[in-house]
Design a protein around this motif. Structure first.
Motif, PDB file in Angstrom:
ATOM      1  N   GLU A  75     -26.038  50.010  -4.952  1.00 18.36           N
ATOM      2  CA  GLU A  75     -26.945  50.938  -4.266  1.00 18.36           C
ATOM      3  C   GLU A  75     -28.367  50.372  -4.215  1.00 18.36           C
ATOM      4  N   LEU A  76     -28.805  49.798  -5.314  1.00 17.91           N
ATOM      5  CA  LEU A  76     -30.153  49.223  -5.359  1.00 17.91           C
ATOM      6  C   LEU A  76     -30.276  48.042  -4.393  1.00 17.91           C
ATOM      7  N   MET A  77     -29.239  47.238  -4.310  1.00 18.73           N
ATOM      8  CA  MET A  77     -29.271  46.097  -3.391  1.00 18.73           C
ATOM      9  C   MET A  77     -29.274  46.580  -1.942  1.00 18.73           C
ATOM     10  N   ASN A  78     -28.576  47.677  -1.666  1.00 21.60           N
ATOM     11  CA  ASN A  78     -28.584  48.250  -0.314  1.00 21.60           C
ATOM     12  C   ASN A  78     -29.976  48.747   0.075  1.00 21.60           C
ATOM     13  N   LYS A  79     -30.765  49.131  -0.937  1.00 20.95           N
ATOM     14  CA  LYS A  79     -32.126  49.607  -0.675  1.00 20.95           C
ATOM     15  C   LYS A  79     -33.131  48.460  -0.723  1.00 20.95           C
ATOM     16  N   ARG A  80     -32.622  47.248  -0.587  1.00 28.59           N
ATOM     17  CA  ARG A  80     -33.431  46.031  -0.483  1.00 28.59           C
ATOM     18  C   ARG A  80     -34.219  45.711  -1.752  1.00 28.59           C
ATOM     19  N   HIS A  81     -33.692  46.104  -2.884  1.00 26.16           N
ATOM     20  CA  HIS A  81     -34.306  45.689  -4.149  1.00 26.16           C
ATOM     21  C   HIS A  81     -34.027  44.209  -4.365  1.00 26.16           C
ATOM     22  N   THR A  82     -34.975  43.518  -4.966  1.00 22.42           N
ATOM     23  CA  THR A  82     -34.765  42.121  -5.330  1.00 22.42           C
ATOM     24  C   THR A  82     -33.998  42.062  -6.644  1.00 22.42           C
ATOM     25  N   LEU A  83     -33.511  40.883  -6.972  1.00 21.02           N
ATOM     26  CA  LEU A  83     -32.769  40.729  -8.226  1.00 21.02           C
ATOM     27  C   LEU A  83     -33.640  41.101  -9.422  1.00 21.02           C
ATOM     28  N   LYS A  84     -34.911  40.704  -9.369  1.00 21.39           N
ATOM     29  CA  LYS A  84     -35.826  40.998 -10.468  1.00 21.39           C
ATOM     30  C   LYS A  84     -36.141  42.486 -10.545  1.00 21.39           C
ATOM     31  N   SER A  85     -36.310  43.119  -9.392  1.00 19.77           N
ATOM     32  CA  SER A  85     -36.676  44.540  -9.388  1.00 19.77           C
ATOM     33  C   SER A  85     -35.512  45.435  -9.811  1.00 19.77           C
ATOM     34  N   ARG A 105     -26.249  41.994 -20.603  1.00 19.89           N
ATOM     35  CA  ARG A 105     -26.907  41.140 -19.608  1.00 19.89           C
ATOM     36  C   ARG A 105     -25.862  40.464 -18.720  1.00 19.89           C
ATOM     37  N   GLU A 106     -24.724  40.096 -19.335  1.00 21.11           N
ATOM     38  CA  GLU A 106     -23.661  39.434 -18.570  1.00 21.11           C
ATOM     39  C   GLU A 106     -23.117  40.360 -17.485  1.00 21.11           C
ATOM     40  N   GLN A 107     -22.942  41.642 -17.823  1.00 24.02           N
ATOM     41  CA  GLN A 107     -22.445  42.599 -16.828  1.00 24.02           C
ATOM     42  C   GLN A 107     -23.451  42.767 -15.691  1.00 24.02           C
ATOM     43  N   LEU A 108     -24.727  42.865 -16.047  1.00 26.38           N
ATOM     44  CA  LEU A 108     -25.766  43.053 -15.027  1.00 26.38           C
ATOM     45  C   LEU A 108     -25.838  41.841 -14.109  1.00 26.38           C
ATOM     46  N   ARG A 109     -25.800  40.647 -14.677  1.00 27.42           N
ATOM     47  CA  ARG A 109     -25.863  39.434 -13.861  1.00 27.42           C
ATOM     48  C   ARG A 109     -24.654  39.325 -12.945  1.00 27.42           C
ATOM     49  N   ALA A 110     -23.479  39.706 -13.466  1.00 26.13           N
ATOM     50  CA  ALA A 110     -22.268  39.657 -12.643  1.00 26.13           C
ATOM     51  C   ALA A 110     -22.374  40.626 -11.474  1.00 26.13           C
ATOM     52  N   ALA A 111     -22.875  41.853 -11.730  1.00 27.79           N
ATOM     53  CA  ALA A 111     -23.001  42.855 -10.670  1.00 27.79           C
ATOM     54  C   ALA A 111     -24.000  42.403  -9.613  1.00 27.79           C
ATOM     55  N   ILE A 112     -25.133  41.846 -10.048  1.00 34.21           N
ATOM     56  CA  ILE A 112     -26.161  41.384  -9.108  1.00 34.21           C
ATOM     57  C   ILE A 112     -25.642  40.219  -8.266  1.00 34.21           C
ATOM     58  N   GLY A 114     -22.617  39.816  -7.417  1.00 29.51           N
ATOM     59  CA  GLY A 114     -21.467  40.234  -6.629  1.00 29.51           C
ATOM     60  C   GLY A 114     -20.135  39.816  -7.224  1.00 29.51           C
ATOM     61  N   ARG A 115     -20.152  39.400  -8.500  1.00 27.35           N
ATOM     62  CA  ARG A 115     -18.907  39.027  -9.172  1.00 27.35           C
ATOM     63  C   ARG A 115     -18.268  40.262  -9.815  1.00 27.35           C
ATOM     64  N   SER A 116     -17.042  40.104 -10.251  1.00 21.41           N
ATOM     65  CA  SER A 116     -16.350  41.189 -10.936  1.00 21.41           C
ATOM     66  C   SER A 116     -17.074  41.516 -12.244  1.00 21.41           C
ATOM     67  N   VAL A 117     -17.293  42.802 -12.498  1.00 20.98           N
ATOM     68  CA  VAL A 117     -17.945  43.238 -13.734  1.00 20.98           C
ATOM     69  C   VAL A 117     -16.852  43.566 -14.751  1.00 20.98           C
ATOM     70  N   GLU A 118     -16.779  42.775 -15.804  1.00 23.16           N
ATOM     71  CA  GLU A 118     -15.719  42.941 -16.781  1.00 23.16           C
ATOM     72  C   GLU A 118     -16.069  44.038 -17.786  1.00 23.16           C
ATOM     73  N   TYR A 119     -15.013  44.659 -18.311  1.00 24.14           N
ATOM     74  CA  TYR A 119     -15.196  45.673 -19.367  1.00 24.14           C
ATOM     75  C   TYR A 119     -15.779  45.030 -20.621  1.00 24.14           C
ATOM     76  N   GLN A 120     -16.782  45.675 -21.177  1.00 23.69           N
ATOM     77  CA  GLN A 120     -17.315  45.289 -22.481  1.00 23.69           C
ATOM     78  C   GLN A 120     -17.620  46.563 -23.249  1.00 23.69           C
ATOM     79  N   GLN A 121     -17.378  46.511 -24.553  1.00 23.17           N
ATOM     80  CA  GLN A 121     -17.651  47.688 -25.364  1.00 23.17           C
ATOM     81  C   GLN A 121     -19.135  48.025 -25.333  1.00 23.17           C
ATOM     82  N   SER A 122     -19.422  49.308 -25.195  1.00 21.98           N
ATOM     83  CA  SER A 122     -20.807  49.756 -25.195  1.00 21.98           C
ATOM     84  C   SER A 122     -20.839  51.181 -25.716  1.00 21.98           C
ATOM     85  N   ILE A 123     -21.986  51.819 -25.583  1.00 17.23           N
ATOM     86  CA  ILE A 123     -22.107  53.200 -26.049  1.00 17.23           C
ATOM     87  C   ILE A 123     -21.276  54.149 -25.189  1.00 17.23           C
ATOM     88  N   ALA A 124     -20.868  53.700 -24.004  1.00 13.05           N
ATOM     89  CA  ALA A 124     -20.100  54.570 -23.092  1.00 13.05           C
ATOM     90  C   ALA A 124     -18.842  53.871 -22.608  1.00 13.05           C
TER      91      ALA A 124
END
Length: 289
Positions: A75-85, A105-112, A114-124
């Protein structure tokens, strides 16, 4: 939007109704264990909530944790956000974007990228979005931690790990330092799914599904804090006691004080045990030397 209390009731009804519809069996691969086994229950819970929401036309969305990261980054990329923003927005403008508690950080970089975002344990494990616009209402989410537990004829006395008290307190500290206003949005619920194993299937029991709100828990009732294992709160979800009137501030204060008190008791006991061990060794060595 319905109140959070009403939403909580709906989520619990969704899970119970799914079992009444006959969908209470989960195939568990023989090699699945630990967090890998939990993935099947998370997917089952997500589908149960989706079915309930669709039938009642409720205005909420449910995601697996990795799906949510991929969705909001898209959604953020559709609104023309940059990778840094994108990273700046998530880290600075949301209660769940602080540190790496909610996503890595790995999940965020993968999403930005356009790669597959893998499951990782987190608070949710699951995320419920109850706002209207994913970006404008980015803080209107409820994090859900799904826990499963096999019911056996001879039940183990040890309570299961729920969450690291140290990590939780660090998260609260970061939020209070960054923006105390974010605390009003912070929501974390625990779903407890108890099942009986039959062959390679987990049979979920309709009357053994529970939903608890972290901030309503009576801290002094915590059975065990395991200081040998990441300072884990150990507690059966079915045995958690809630105080519906408790504020988030009171919960955080009570948790901090309780963990500190039990840590002191633990460390003092361990110090005595170690002192006794060392003194015994030195005493024997003096006699034989």
């Amino acid at each position: 939007m319905a109140t959070k209390s009403h939403l909580k009731d709906n989520v619990l009804k969704a899970l119970k109704e799914e079992t009444l519809r006959g969908n209470n069996r989960i195939d568990l691969p023989s090699r699945a264990s630990g967090s890998a086994k939990g993935l099947f229950f998370e997917e089952w819970a997500k589908k149960a909530i989706e079915n309930y929401v669709r039938k009642r036309n409720l205005s909420i969305k449910i995601f697996l944790q990795e799906e949510f990261i991929r969705e909001i980054v898209g959604e953020l990329m559709n609104k023309r956000h940059t990778l840094k923003s994108i990273e700046k927005f998530l880290r600075d403008k949301t209660w769940w974007g602080l540190g790496n508690y909610f996503f890595s950080r790995e999940q965020l970089r993968a999403a930005i990228a356009g790669r597959s975002v893998e499951y990782q344990q987190s608070i949710a494990d699951l995320v419920i979005f109850y706002g209207n616009d994913l970006i404008t209402d980015a803080n209107k989410i409820i994090a859900i931690d799904v826990k499963s537990h096999e019911l056996k004829e001879k039940e183990e006395s040890r309570h299961p790990n729920i969450i690291s008290a140290k990590r939780l307190l660090e998260y609260f500290n970061d939020i209070l330092n960054k923006n105390p206003e974010y605390l009003k949005y912070f929501e974390l619920w625990f779903i407890g799914i108890y099942y009986k194993k039959r062959d390679s299937c987990a049979c979920i029991l309709q009357n053994e599904i529970y939903l608890k709100d972290l901030f309503k828990l009576k801290v002094f009732k915590i059975p065990e804090i395991n200081f040998d294992a990441a300072i884990q709160l150990q507690w059966h979800i079915k045995e958690m006691e809630e105080n519906p009137e408790q504020t988030k501030e009171k919960f955080i204060k009570d948790l901090a004080i309780e963990v500190q008190k039990r840590w002191k008791e633990f460390s003092e006991r361990r110090t005595r045990e170690f002192d006794d061990l060392v003194n015994s060794i030195l005493s024997i060595l003096r006699k034989v030397s």
